[in-house]
Design a protein around this motif. Structure first.
Motif, mmCIF file in Angstrom:
data_model
loop_
_atom_site.group_PDB
_atom_site.id
_atom_site.type_symbol
_atom_site.label_atom_id
_atom_site.label_comp_id
_atom_site.label_asym_id
_atom_site.label_seq_id
_atom_site.Cartn_x
_atom_site.Cartn_y
_atom_site.Cartn_z
ATOM 1 N N TRP A 112 0.834 -1.205 0.000
ATOM 2 C CA TRP A 112 0.000 0.000 0.000
ATOM 3 C C TRP A 112 0.866 1.251 0.000
ATOM 4 O O TRP A 112 0.520 2.255 -0.630
ATOM 5 C CB TRP A 112 -0.948 0.006 1.194
ATOM 6 C CG TRP A 112 -2.291 -0.551 0.863
ATOM 7 C CD1 TRP A 112 -2.788 -1.766 1.228
ATOM 8 C CD2 TRP A 112 -3.322 0.081 0.093
ATOM 9 N NE1 TRP A 112 -4.060 -1.926 0.732
ATOM 10 C CE2 TRP A 112 -4.411 -0.800 0.037
ATOM 11 C CE3 TRP A 112 -3.419 1.305 -0.555
ATOM 12 C CZ2 TRP A 112 -5.593 -0.498 -0.646
ATOM 13 C CZ3 TRP A 112 -4.606 1.610 -1.236
ATOM 14 C CH2 TRP A 112 -5.668 0.715 -1.281
ATOM 15 N N GLU A 123 1.918 1.730 -3.556
ATOM 16 C CA GLU A 123 0.784 2.101 -4.411
ATOM 17 C C GLU A 123 0.342 3.541 -4.157
ATOM 18 O O GLU A 123 0.113 4.309 -5.094
ATOM 19 C CB GLU A 123 -0.388 1.137 -4.185
ATOM 20 C CG GLU A 123 -1.531 1.361 -5.155
ATOM 21 C CD GLU A 123 -2.547 0.221 -5.161
ATOM 22 O OE1 GLU A 123 -3.484 0.301 -5.963
ATOM 23 O OE2 GLU A 123 -2.406 -0.742 -4.375
ATOM 24 N N MET A 128 -1.408 3.470 -14.121
ATOM 25 C CA MET A 128 -0.916 2.493 -13.145
ATOM 26 C C MET A 128 -0.835 1.085 -13.730
ATOM 27 O O MET A 128 -0.007 0.288 -13.291
ATOM 28 C CB MET A 128 -1.821 2.472 -11.904
ATOM 29 C CG MET A 128 -1.685 3.674 -11.005
ATOM 30 S SD MET A 128 -0.174 3.701 -10.045
ATOM 31 C CE MET A 128 -0.453 2.364 -8.890
ATOM 32 N N ASN A 177 -0.203 -2.344 -11.726
ATOM 33 C CA ASN A 177 0.197 -1.955 -10.375
ATOM 34 C C ASN A 177 -0.955 -1.396 -9.546
ATOM 35 O O ASN A 177 -0.772 -1.129 -8.364
ATOM 36 C CB ASN A 177 1.330 -0.928 -10.441
ATOM 37 C CG ASN A 177 2.583 -1.523 -11.043
ATOM 38 O OD1 ASN A 177 2.913 -2.674 -10.800
ATOM 39 N ND2 ASN A 177 3.279 -0.744 -11.849
ATOM 40 N N LEU A 178 -2.108 -1.198 -10.166
ATOM 41 C CA LEU A 178 -3.271 -0.703 -9.431
ATOM 42 C C LEU A 178 -4.109 -1.890 -8.975
ATOM 43 O O LEU A 178 -4.630 -2.648 -9.785
ATOM 44 C CB LEU A 178 -4.111 0.237 -10.304
ATOM 45 C CG LEU A 178 -5.312 0.873 -9.630
ATOM 46 C CD1 LEU A 178 -4.877 1.780 -8.482
ATOM 47 C CD2 LEU A 178 -6.131 1.678 -10.632
ATOM 48 N N THR A 179 -4.228 -2.040 -7.667
ATOM 49 C CA THR A 179 -5.024 -3.142 -7.124
ATOM 50 C C THR A 179 -6.509 -2.794 -7.163
ATOM 51 O O THR A 179 -6.885 -1.639 -7.373
ATOM 52 C CB THR A 179 -4.628 -3.413 -5.658
ATOM 53 O OG1 THR A 179 -4.919 -2.243 -4.887
ATOM 54 C CG2 THR A 179 -3.163 -3.788 -5.527
ATOM 55 N N GLY A 225 -7.083 -0.353 -4.501
ATOM 56 C CA GLY A 225 -6.573 0.952 -4.899
ATOM 57 C C GLY A 225 -7.551 1.669 -5.820
ATOM 58 O O GLY A 225 -7.786 2.875 -5.691
#
Length: 178
Positions: free
Chosen positions: A28, A31, A66, A69-71, A74
């Motif tokens: 986190w 991110e 992103m 890489n963006l969850t 997120g």
């Protein structure tokens, strides 16, 4: 700035609680740092402020930048913040999150400002004293400010000590003036 911090705190606390539960503080942290960097890009900052763009359009740009890489979480944060027109506070969310993370990891950041370069021996003593005072590992940043004349200033979050000669002279001057 203070207003953005007030806005950012609830988001940061929610993300922090979620990340602790999932044991993903480091993920986190990264991110949020990436999202904050994107939000500070001049073109993105202008888009965030422009009412012509919908929340979904802005979130889709973040999503595209992103990539993998963006969850999912997120993206949920982005959607919530965009829906409430709070994306301008993303860098503050990241900053508050890092403070909460440091507290949880028993790490503290300190700034020591001295009139002259701090010696290795002085650094060892300061580090030991601050580690004991805060019962945590204190990360110290050293700065020099010749205007202090002598002594040091120490800042740790809201806690501060001003042991500079300049401060002492100012207090003496104020006492004499009374």
């Amino acid at each position: 700035m203070a207003q953005l911090m007030t806005i950012a705190r609830p988001y940061a606390e929610a993300v922090f609680a979620l990340s602790q539960e999932a044991n993903s503080l480091a993920a986190w942290s990264e991110e949020l740092a990436n999202l904050a960097t994107i939000s500070q890009d001049p073109a993105m900052a202008a888009m965030i402020k422009n009412p012509a763009y919908s929340a979904d359009q802005i979130v889709s740009v973040f999503t595209e930048v992103m990539g993998e890489n963006l969850t999912k979480e997120g993206k949920g944060l982005l959607s919530a913040m965009a829906g409430n027109k709070r994306l301008s506070a993303l860098s503050d969310v990241s900053e508050v999150f890092e403070t909460l993370k440091a507290e949880a990891e028993k790490r503290v950041r300190a700034t020591v400002i001295s009139a002259r370069k701090t010696t290795v021996e002085q650094k060892k003593k300061l580090s030991a004293a601050l580690n004991a005072k805060f019962d945590a590992e204190v990360e110290i940043t050293y700065e020099e400010d010749a205007s202090l004349v002598g002594g040091i200033k120490i800042k740790v979050g809201d806690w501060a000590i001003d042991g500079s000669a300049q401060s002492q002279l100012n207090k003496l001057g104020a006492a004499i003036a009374q």
